[in-house]
Each structure stands twice: as C-alpha cells, then as structure tokens.
Scaffold this active site. Structure first.
Site, short mmCIF file in Angstrom:
data_model
loop_
_atom_site.label_atom_id
_atom_site.label_comp_id
_atom_site.label_asym_id
_atom_site.label_seq_id
_atom_site.Cartn_x
_atom_site.Cartn_y
_atom_site.Cartn_z
N ASP A 153 0.83 -1.21 0.00
CA ASP A 153 0.00 0.00 0.00
C ASP A 153 0.86 1.26 0.00
OD1 ASP A 153 -2.67 -1.26 0.21
OD2 ASP A 153 -1.85 -2.04 2.07
N TYR A 161 -10.56 0.13 1.69
CA TYR A 161 -10.00 -0.14 3.00
C TYR A 161 -9.40 1.09 3.64
CZ TYR A 161 -8.96 -3.91 6.21
OH TYR A 161 -8.97 -4.75 7.29
#
Lengths: 739, 739
Positions: A319, A403
């Site tokens: 990420d 998310y």
C-alpha cells in the site's frame, strides 16, 4: 539551544513548501528536452545525508546559542515519467538542489521498475473500462437488477509472472451500485461481479477481462464457462449500507456525548515553522511524504535524542509502494477523527504536472488521557498517590479504495513510544454462488465472499540513543531463559532464571520469541546509566504475530521478504526507507528491500568499523519491525469493519535514572462527577458523603478491618508507632479473651 | 423480561448485604460450641448452582413478564478458623442458607490447607517482630543512620519444603524509614535490610531470622557471616520518594487539564439493587468477593448471553489465594482513578469477628472514548463516515504491600470484551552491597536490587454463547496454516492458506501459537449465523507471553501449574473458581486447580454426555486464560513503576449478522477545538477557514489532484457519471496534448 533557522530559510527537515516545489519543478523541467513531457508521480523532501544532518542537530541542540548551524541544501526528490510520445514512458527520478538551482541527481529506470499508481490513473482506468467494447461485451453475460449501475475499483496488478512482458498494468474489481437509491454513497461493495478488466496503461486499452470462479467448497477454482443466457445477479443480495441515511436500522440514541476539553489549552506547542513540536519533555519534527505519510524526525526527550527518524514503511499488499500512504491520507474532520484540542497539519504535494497542491488536515495532533499512569497506596497510612498517563497522538488515516488504515505515533509522559495501527474500512470481497460457502473465506452477505487474507506492516526505526554519533548505537537481543536445574549453588529454589544478551554487530533478521521473552534493546555503547551501570537504552518487544503464510515460491512471498521475519536490522544508508524496496509495483521480487540490505552484510558500530574495511565509515543500525493481522473475516466485519488495533511498544530501559513520570502531578480532576444508581439503594446517601470526603484523601480499604478502625499506623514501626492500642483492641477481640 | 425480584428479596446474584451477613454469621455461630471462637477470614455469596441459576436466567430474560421466577436460596460462604484454645486453630468453611436458617455445608480442613492472610495478621506480625528479642538482636548487626526507624512488610511464606512441619507462617521484608522527614509516607523501600523474620502464627512467636545474601556477580548465594561490629547501612543510599511534598524534583507544570464531561449524563444505568448494569446493548450484574474482586455475571448483548461469569482468578504469586484481591481493593477517589462520570460500588465484607464492614468505592464504572471505531471514506465522493469506539470500564485497583495491580473489564460498542491488567506500584527489592551488580536483577538505586521476576495472571471465563444450555457451548481451536505447495488445483498462486479447526470435547490445556494464528473460539453448537452458516461465536486470541520460567521440580512450579500453559479448558463444576486451587497459602503443590481439573478428564458437550457415563449430566466448558509479564526491572520502574499494560481481547466471531456498531451515530463532537501553531505560518488563516468548512463534510484528499479539481464523480459509473469533462480536462493536461 543554538539559534534556529531564520524564517527565510526552512529547517533542513521541514516539509517542502509550495514555493520550493515550484522552483524545483521549473529547474527540473528546464533540464529536459522541450519535446519531453513530465508526468509527476511522487514529490518529497530529499533529506540531508544523515552524516551531515547529525552535525546540524548536534549544533542545534547545544546550549550555546551563538553556535553556528551548518548550511544544508534544501533538495526536492521527484519520481516522474518522461514521455517522449504516445506510450513512450520512461520512469525517472531526480533530485533538485533549490539553492544552487541544479539537478544534482538523475536516473532513469528500466521497465522492471514501476512507480506506484497516481490517483489520476484511477480515473483514466475507469474511463477506459467503461468505454471499452470488450468490457461492455463482458457485462452482457450478466443481468443486473433494474437501476443498478457499474462501479470499478482500481486495483494494483500485483506481481508479474516470470515470463510476462512488462507493460504498466492496472486491474479492476467490478461492482454494481443500486442507483435507485439516488445516493452516490450507496455501497457498491455488496454487489461484486465476477470479472476483472486488465488495462495496459501504456497502450491505454483493456487487454483482457479475467473471469473469476464463483464456486464454493468442492467446486473447481476455474470460473464457469459463460452461458448463452445472461446470469441473473443479486436476486437475493442484501444491501450493505453504512451511510446513516441508508441504514437498515435506526441509529442508537443512547450514546450520550463525551466532551473532552482543555480549558487552559493544549499542553503541546507547534512552534515556528509548524514542524517542530514540544510536549512533556518530548521534542520532535514532523515530516510528511506522499509515500510514508507522517514521519517523526529528531525525537528527543529532555534534550536527549532517542530516534533520528521513525516511520511506517510498507505493508504486504504494498500500500505504500504501489499506492502511497501519504497521498492516500484523509482530510481529517474536527470532532470526528480525534476529540479535544487538535492541531492539524497541511502538506504540499504535487499534481501530475508538478504543480504544488495543498492537502489539508492530513495529520492531526492531540493529547489524551490513557488511564492510571502510576499509583501506590501506602497501606499503613492509607494515602494513595495516583497520576494519569497522558499521550500525545500524531495520527493520519489512509483510504485505499475499500479499505482504511489509521496510523498513529503515540508518545507518553512516562517516556514511552508506541506505534499504533488500526485496520478498518470495507473488507475486500468477491462474488460467490448463492448458498455456497468457501474454505478461502467467509460469507459476509448472501453471495458475497470476504477472502481470508493478511495485513503485515513494517515500520522503520532509526535509533539514536542519547547520541547521534553513528558509532554509538547498538542493537542487542535480550532473552530470559529457564535455568537447567535446581542447583544449590546457583538456583537453590529452582525459581531462578537467566537473562542472556546477544549484541548484533552485523545486519541480520530475527523473529519474536515470546517463549524466551525476547526483547530488542537499542543501547548507547558508551553511556552508562549511573544507577544500574548498564548501557542507557530503549527496548522494544516485537509482537509475535503470524508472519506471511504465502508459499516461499509464490510471487507474493518473493516480493515481500520483509513479511517473513519480525525484525530486520540493517546498516544505515541514506535514502533506504523502504522495507520492500523503492519500486514495488508489479515487482517479481524484492529489489533493494530489507532482504537485500541484510544480504550485503553491513557491519555497524565501532567493532564494525574495524571489520568492515572499505571506506572505513561508521555505520549505524536501522531496525525494521514487522507485525501483522491474519484476517479471516467475521460477519461482524461487514459492511464496514470495527477497528482491529495493534500496538508496538518501545520503552525506556535504563535510559533514565528513575521513573520519568515521577514529576507528573497527582492533581485531582475537578470536573469528574458521580453517577448514582437509578434506583438508589439504602446506602446511597452515605456513599455520597463518604466519597466526597475521600476526594481529599482516598483511604485504602486493604486493611479490611471495618469502618470503626482506622489503622493509620499499621506497621508504622517500632520506634514511632502511635495509637497502637487500637490494634491491640481489635486483635484482643479475636484472640485476647481466650488466650 | 420477566418481573425482577422484589426489593425485599435480592436477586440471586446480588452481592451480600449487611443484614444477610449478620444473619448468616449468627446462624453459623450458633451451630458451634460455645467454647469455640470463630475467626472469619473470607465471607462471600455462595452463588446458586449453575444448573439452577440458568433456569432462573432463562425465565428472567423471557419476554413474558408473567413468567414465574424460581426461588433460589440466598447463601453465604464463610471461610474461618475454629479456635478451641491458644494456638488450636482448625480451618473450616461453611455455607449458610439464610432463608432456612440452616448451615447447609460444613467442612474442616487439615493443616495442609491454609487460608489466605487476613489483614489483621499484618498488624499482629509487626507487633510480634518488634517485641521479639530475637528480632532486636538481629537488628544489632546493623548500624542505621540517625533517625531511621524499622518498618516490616508482611509477606507470604511461600511453599513449604516437602519435609517441613506445617505451622501457619508469615515472613517479613525489613526496611528502614527516614523518620527525620517527619512524614509517615516517606518511602522505606529504598532502605532494605538483609534479614527476614519468620513467625509461627499458631505459637505467636518468631521462630527464626533468615539472613539474605547481599553479594553480587561472582559472590556466593550464602549470606556473609555476622561481623562483630555492626554493618553500617545506607551510607550512600538515595531516598526514593514519590509523595509530592518529598520529591527531589519540582512537579511538572506544563500538563494542562483534560476535562472529560458528559453534559447529558452517562450512557449507562445502574438499576434497582446496584448490581444490574445496562450500557449500549450490554447488560450484566456485578458481583464482588474478597478473593476475586469484581466479577461479571450474566453478560448479555442485546438480550443474548455471551458469558455466564467472567472473573480474574489467580496470579503466580498467589495474590488472590494468599492475599485476596477483593479485600486488597483500594477505595477509589473521584477525579483520580477514573475521569468523567463515575459510578462507584460499595461492598460488604466482614471483620475477623464476622461482623459486616462496608468497603467504600472499591469498584468504579465509567465510559470512555477509545478513538476511531470504524471509518470509511468513499474516495469517489469524498464522503467520510466515522464513528467513535466507546468503552465501558469496570475497574478495581489492589494494593499488596509494595505493589499495585489495576484490573479492568472493558466492554465496547462493537461487542468486544477486553480484560485488562496494569501492573504498577513499587517493585520488590533487596539489599545488595554498594557498587555490586547482580545477574538476578537490576540496581534501581544505590545498594538496592530489584530482582527479576514474573507476573502471571489467570482469568476464568465461563462462556454461554447465545444460550445457557450447558450442552450448547463448544470450544474450538482455530489455526491458519500455510499450504504445502503451489498447486494448480488448490493453490495456483501460492498465496492460499488453510484454516483448520480442532474442537475440544474433553478438558485440555494448550498454548498460544502465534505462528499458526491460533485463536480460541467459543461457539454455540446449534445456532448458526444466518449469513455465514457458521456457528455463532466469540473468539479469543491467547497472548503469546512467556510462561513460568521456574524449573518444573521447583516448589513454585508445582504450586502454580496454571502458569505453565496459556489456556486450560475444564468441565464446569460449581464452586471451582480458582486456577491454583482454593487454599494456596503454603501449598506444596496445586490442590484442586486447573491441572487437577484437566487430569480428571471431564468431557463436555453433547458428545461428552454419551462418553462421560456417570451421572449423565451435561457439562459445560470453562476456559482459563493465562498471560504474563517477565519483569526484569528497569531503573525507570523506581521508585514507583509506570504501568505495564496487558489486554486479552475477546471478540464476536459470527455472533452477529453484521457489524454490531453499524448503528453508532457518526455525530460530530461539538466541543473539539483547533490548536494553532504558536508562530502561525503563512497559510494558518486559510487553514482555519478550510477546516471549518470541512466539519460539515470532510473531503478525502486521496484523489490527490489538487484544490482546483473536485473529482466527486471519479468512478461513479458508466451510467450516471456526471461532470466527466473535468477529468478529461485534467487528464488531457498530462496526456492529451501529445497523444
């Protein structure tokens, strides 16, 4: 402290401002051919070399206010594409020295190195998909309910197969949204379609549509062949709304407000250039990069350095490298993301053209109460001294499509440093045939499978224990071992145990070993604690969380070796900030991450200097701590999951000569109030009375001898015991009459 | 819910009141010979048998308000000495039925069973020591500084050697206090003397003075022989003060108040008899015993049972069995031990004569904010929905001479249950020759050695997952395992993993296995989650903390087998509440603790019924979870240690059909305020403005496309995308002109 930089010249660790970015971008642009267009992907401060910076910090921290601070260059790092024509992208990075007006470093990269996705690519991907005949054709396989519309979440392509060509890919997760609700925040994640469009970004076209299996236990992993008649989707699906106006239940009304106020203001100050923070003997600078988010620099307690730099570095889904944690940071809202007296940081980033853009409120700072900090009640006098644990929180929240992660650095008034992560947001889901279940995940809504997965985090710690001298910091593993036998000479009662120390002089990895109580000590090799005689230090207990489950031969495992051990200790090199390497996007394996750093075998410390040879320079150890969450989703994680919290604790260990929170006042909070039973019982009145009186002098009940005995002097000693008769009276009630 | 008990008749789980205690004590006294004196050690509610109680609870929880509640007896359990003459003590326990006026159970115990120390014994021990010639003689070996006085901490004797006689012993740690400070709270723990008086409580006399070694590394473990001239003590010792008026440093003045207020009151109610608590869909009763402290009974969420009973049970130093955690509970102070709107509980205990004594404010209840509870930002619209995690805390604090523990049960608005322990207070120390160091501990002050030691806790969980039926609750170990190979049929990308379940049908112990992500699931065998099809349940992750280091042959290890595994699962038997057995004081080995419970091999559950034979009764599993802290003291732990916090998390796992906190309102807190930089930077004004506007609608910055682009509709779908032109414009800025 020496004089700080003039306002005209930012501190060497200060975040970039818009003027600096603009100037540097112009310098860079001029260095390129006029026929080349530049597409800016990441822009951040190129920090001074550690060796230079610590000289600056040493001067800055001196008491001598006349000391001259070295002049360090202000430099901007750009990661960008050079575009020579349609599809002709070359990834480059460059460092621009703003003062000299020169490009001091420039490098182009082969196509094996792909920068993380920039947000504008999300929009382009969506455009490409929805305009694509291939995609439209694929959608014909399905019949959606009326008024449902298609929404596509961009998704990193992941690691390439070894024999695959290297275009720049993006894939998408396809969902439908119930447009009849007339609300753009209606949740599409409850309606997954089993197709994945894959786009070649260089060619600007979809190259294929992958089809996903929708079977369950016992079914093959291959997707079913397309049928002649469109497959009817979502016939029995439930909506998965979380915005209040669409919720399928009323909001609870019994959660009464908790107001947190600081009538005298916050205890922290954010001084001068908005990067220097002081709070409860802590002092540090806050940096921010589009990749890392908030970073702590020059973290000192009472003027003594503890860490040169602390940052979150990477996750096993990349990420940070594929997305950019800082760039994904939410604009935080007052009274929502933190309560109380809040300071927000704005940071400058760049748009794809390299122009400065202001990101508002991406980091919040506040202090909070964290319960009892230390307490002792003298059972002889009944006097309790109790202090509160107070924390300063530096928090940012990132959104990666479905998310969310909440990252926080917490400092407290007992000298502790805590790294906290909270996982929340919407779990990743795929379609599954209605009524089926799967061994690979959990059904969180009819026809919706949330796959089992892992979140593994890496943080980077650059310790500087009571000194910035590169040769001073040592890393030691300390363990507690049982002793082999009951032995009259060494272990007469069999309850002894042995504390063993293993200094790390060379780069290495290690795992948490809770059975051995393994802790990692960061120590100063030279400075001794004047009380204990031990090296001053801080200690960290790596969390024994599950490491990466993917098979060692898998692409996932090869890309993220960092996720295979809880601790990596490497020799410091400037610019090495990434646990999985700088360019993770579409990587086939780690390049320049912690595995490579360990394999090159740096020695650090003074012994290291002798052993290392080469340039003879001192190296200093950098620690990478890894923890994770094996997330086998619960139904409770749907549609938005409650936070899963994890903390890494770093605590002083013989750094101070006593409890550093000893001087925290045991002030009674004046605004706390009593809550009575709603049907007061017989002793409610008396209870109130007693509690009031105890506010001044809480009396321990541990004597347990009843209200008519005030054993203030139990054990107060043979020489100054007073009122001894009371005890004798009490005791004679039991023993005296008969004995 | 059926009608509750009338005020005249307490709920079967309500804590005892003074009238009940008095009545029961009189009944018991009458059952004894007039020549026998009774010395009361522990008095608490004898809870109804679980089998009877769950029938009551089933009726109580029914919607039918006319349902009749069974009448259950109110019973008092006494643990006491029967004294027939000087030194002639017999330990007994009895249960008195208040309604029938009968003693329904009575038992005397051999001298191998010793009840925990009662506080009056501390005073008697001090008296005996200071009056003893033997003790006075021992003190002559030492020369104290002028105006120092002797203070003795009572200390459990520990386990007896196998060949030792069995009197009732107590030992003492001897310290000196600087009486010249004229303050009874001057800290004596900084001045330890190397002698330990040992008292025979039956004979009421000191039997010997043990001498402690004061050597360091390389020295023998034997104490040095007494010299002819008194040994001069504390010549270079530092004082170890913690009360504010004696501190060696000024109190910090920069910790500004944090006020926590609830203008609309607390969200919890404490109803009727002060034992029933309701908060955020949680409902439970609070019990309290002098041994366990606060206990949660009948813990339900939204009317569905989760736990029949939750309690802290024991520690490896037997602070519960030898001391009594409830009896050692502090009288808490408003604005000191918790902040905000606080409810306190008073409980009735007994004095040594069995008379009721009121312990004030021994438990506090309050709610607190715990940061972000769940959050999601829709990156297309920028809309963030963020809710707060709210906790209800049930807390008590115990003092055991030098040391403090803070125990808390935390419930939250996402259905989670957390058990929290905080260790604080003053570490146990012994004298060491000045200038020496030790492998067995750390020097925390000159001449003061804090020994390495462990704190190992056991909590007892009696689950009742969505049903009180004893046959319904199952315990399952669940693990996540890597798959053995990359396999085209089952694991094509090598990133799959397997979740394995092992139901426990028979009593057993197990350890934490973080490498396998071992979690303990408490499940209902029958009730399925309507979404996932799995058993409704709660899960607990046992903490991988170091277990007992003492050698298996040591007395310490034999007394506390519970500390050798992280999890014990046993078949429920009424009255079995103690991880190390009921009588731990001076025990040579565990009697009636978890090891014995596992060894008897109970089967539980429906399968168990068939296999168990015997009375054919259903058994239900009880879980004992064990965690600890290997405490190798830091200098920072002196003179009072900052809290060491540990939490055990128990979370719903397919108990609900969606996130139970979904209905938590995302209300903005109105009292939060901005903190500016103390030297505002150039954009401070603009920052203020923007933040204000964002209070209404926080906008995610994750699009990263700069302030002149509001990509509200990125990816809003092919059918209802609006304002698409903006993107095209943005993108053409980068791609359009050249391509």
């Amino acid at each position: 402290m020496a004089s700080v930089s003039s306002p005209a010249r930012p501190h060497p660790l200060q975040r970039l401002n818009d003027g600096e970015i603009l100037k540097a971008k112009d310098i860079l642009a001029k260095s390129h051919d006029s026929g080349e267009r530049l597409l800016f992907r990441f822009t951040y401060l190129e920090e001074p070399k550690r060796e230079d910076m610590v000289k600056y910090l040493a001067a800055e921290h001196q008491d001598d206010k006349t000391a001259t601070l070295p002049t360090l260059p202000r430099m901007v790092k750009f990661v960008y594409d050079v575009i020579k024509g349609p599809g002709e992208h070359t990834l480059a990075d460059a460092v621009v020295d703003i003062d000299s007006g020169k490009v001091v470093h420039t490098q182009t990269h082969p196509t094996e190195s792909q920068a993380g996705y920039a947000p504008f690519e999300f929009a382009q991907f969506q455009e490409t998909c929805t305009n694509s005949d291939m995609f439209k054709e694929a959608l014909k396989e399905f019949e959606l309910p009326p008024n449902f519309t298609i929404t596509i979440d961009p998704w990193p392509y992941g690691g390439l197969d070894p024999d695959e060509n290297i275009p720049r890919y993006m894939q998408g997760l396809v969902f439908a949204r119930d447009a009849s609700k007339d609300n753009l925040d209606a949740n599409h994640y409850g309606y997954p379609l089993p197709i994945i469009p894959v786009m070649d970004f260089n060619k600007k076209e979809l190259i294929r549509i992958d089809r996903l299996a929708t079977g369950g236990k016992g079914d093959p992993l291959e997707p079913a062949a397309a049928s002649d008649t469109p497959k009817k989707l979502f016939a029995n699906h439930k909506s998965a709304e979380y915005v209040p106006e669409l919720l399928d239940r009323p909001l609870r009304t019994d959660m009464k407000p908790i107001n947190i106020t600081q009538p005298e203001g916050a205890s922290f100050t954010v001084a001068e250039d908005s990067s220097l923070v002081s709070w409860q003997k802590w002092r540090f600078r806050i940096g921010f990069s589009p990749r890392e988010g908030a970073v702590l620099h020059d973290l000192c307690y009472d003027g003594r350095p503890v860490f040169y730099r602390v940052s979150f570095s990477e996750m096993c889904a990349f990420d940070f490298g594929d997305g950019g944690a800082g760039r994904s940071a939410n604009n935080l809202g007052l009274g929502c993301d933190c309560l109380g007296a809040i300071h927000y940081l704005d940071v400058w980033d760049t748009d794809p053209e390299g122009l400065p853009t202001l990101s508002k409120n991406v980091v919040c700072l506040h202090e909070q109460d964290a319960g009892i900090g230390w307490k002792h009640t003298n059972f002889r006098t009944g006097r309790a001294v109790v202090t509160r644990l107070r924390e300063l929180v530096v928090q940012f929240v990132i959104t990666l499509a479905n998310y969310e992660y909440i990252f926080a650095y917490k400092l407290d008034n007992a000298g502790n440093v805590t790294l906290e992560t909270r996982a929340t947001g919407i779990v990743s889901v795929v379609a599954i045939d209605e009524g089926k279940t799967s061994a690979y995940g959990n059904i969180v809504s009819p026809g919706v499978l949330a796959q089992n997965h892992q979140h593994i985090f890496a943080a980077r710690l650059d310790p500087a224990i009571d000194s910035y001298d590169a040769g001073e910091t040592a890393v030691v593993l300390e363990e507690s071992h049982p002793m082999p036998a009951v032995d009259p000479l060494t272990n007469p009662f069999g309850n002894g145990y042995e504390v063993r120390r293993t200094p790390l002089e060379k780069s290495a990895f290690a795992d948490a070993e809770p059975k051995l109580n393994r802790v990692v000590r960061f120590e100063n090799r030279t400075r001794k604690n004047e009380i204990s005689g031990k090296n001053v230090g801080y200690k960290m207990t790596p969390s024994a969380t599950q490491l990466m489950l993917a098979h060692p031969d898998s692409t996932q495992a090869r890309r993220a070796p960092f996720a295979q051990h809880h601790l990596w200790v490497t020799g410091h090199r400037d610019g090495e900030l990434w646990a999985a390497g700088e360019f993770t996007n579409q990587s086939r394996g780690e390049v320049g991450g912690v595995k490579a750093m360990v394999e090159r075998g740096d020695w650090f410390g003074r012994e290291g200097r002798r052993l290392m040879g080469g340039d003879g320079k001192l190296s200093t150890p950098v620690a990478w701590v890894v923890w994770g969450l094996t997330h086998n989703p619960r139904v409770e994680d749907w549609p938005v999951m409650p936070v899963e919290i994890h903390q890494v604790h770093i605590r002083p260990a013989d750094f101070f000569t006593s409890n550093p929170a000893l001087d925290v006042p045991s002030t009674k909070n004046e605004t706390s109030v009593l809550v009575s039973s709603s049907s007061p019982c017989c002793d409610a009145k008396e209870q109130k009375k007693t509690t009031d009186s105890q506010q001044e002098d809480p009396v321990s009940h541990m004597q347990g001898s009843g209200p008519d005995v005030k054993p203030k002097d139990i054990g107060s000693g043979s020489k100054d015991g007073k009122d001894k008769k009371r005890f004798t009276t009490l005791l004679s009630g039991v023993f005296g009459k008969k004995e």
